[in-house]
Scaffold this motif. Structure first.
Motif, PDB file in Angstrom:
ATOM      1  N   THR A  64       0.844  -1.183   0.000  1.00 45.04           N
ATOM      2  CA  THR A  64       0.000   0.000   0.000  1.00 45.04           C
ATOM      3  C   THR A  64       0.881   1.234   0.000  1.00 45.04           C
ATOM      4  N   TRP A  65       0.729   2.071  -1.011  1.00 46.26           N
ATOM      5  CA  TRP A  65       1.502   3.300  -1.125  1.00 46.26           C
ATOM      6  C   TRP A  65       0.647   4.474  -0.674  1.00 46.26           C
ATOM      7  N   ARG A  67       5.252   1.236   3.766  1.00 49.29           N
ATOM      8  CA  ARG A  67       5.896   0.607   4.914  1.00 49.29           C
ATOM      9  C   ARG A  67       5.824  -0.908   4.760  1.00 49.29           C
ATOM     10  N   LEU A  68       6.976  -1.544   4.856  1.00 47.79           N
ATOM     11  CA  LEU A  68       7.062  -3.000   4.862  1.00 47.79           C
ATOM     12  C   LEU A  68       7.450  -3.440   6.273  1.00 47.79           C
ATOM     13  N   SER A  69       7.413  -4.707   6.539  1.00 45.85           N
ATOM     14  CA  SER A  69       7.763  -5.178   7.876  1.00 45.85           C
ATOM     15  C   SER A  69       9.244  -4.949   8.198  1.00 45.85           C
ATOM     16  N   CYS A 109       9.762   2.003   1.740  1.00 41.48           N
ATOM     17  CA  CYS A 109      10.049   2.210   0.318  1.00 41.48           C
ATOM     18  C   CYS A 109       9.588   3.610  -0.090  1.00 41.48           C
ATOM     19  N   VAL A 110      10.331   4.212  -1.029  1.00 42.11           N
ATOM     20  CA  VAL A 110      10.026   5.539  -1.542  1.00 42.11           C
ATOM     21  C   VAL A 110      10.029   5.461  -3.066  1.00 42.11           C
ATOM     22  N   GLN A 154      14.431   1.302  -1.433  1.00 42.89           N
ATOM     23  CA  GLN A 154      14.057   0.608  -0.198  1.00 42.89           C
ATOM     24  C   GLN A 154      15.079   0.937   0.875  1.00 42.89           C
ATOM     25  N   LEU A 155      14.604   1.442   1.996  1.00 47.26           N
ATOM     26  CA  LEU A 155      15.461   1.843   3.108  1.00 47.26           C
ATOM     27  C   LEU A 155      15.171   0.950   4.308  1.00 47.26           C
ATOM     28  N   ALA A 156      16.215   0.331   4.826  1.00 46.38           N
ATOM     29  CA  ALA A 156      16.080  -0.544   5.983  1.00 46.38           C
ATOM     30  C   ALA A 156      16.903   0.013   7.131  1.00 46.38           C
TER      31      ALA A 156
END
Length: 53
Positions: A3-4, A22-24, A28-29, A41-43
């Motif tokens: 979902t963006w 938002r991922l678990s 992501c942008v 993708q930023l972790a």
């Protein structure tokens, strides 16, 4: 399915159009004007192991 949502900093005139998801394990942008171009993708950086003394 991811979902963006449009960033609150994006405006309706087409400028600064950024979407976030938002991922678990990361966030992501992507550019909402060209979502097929991919995303960043930023972790979070893993925490260093704690030392026991």
């Amino acid at each position: 399915m991811t979902t963006w949502r449009k960033s609150s900093r994006s405006d309706e005139t087409g400028g600064q159009c950024v979407e976030l998801a938002r991922l678990s394990h990361a966030v992501c942008v992507r550019d909402s004007k060209d979502p097929a171009a991919g995303h960043l993708q930023l972790a979070p950086k893993p925490s260093p192991p704690s030392s026991t003394t």
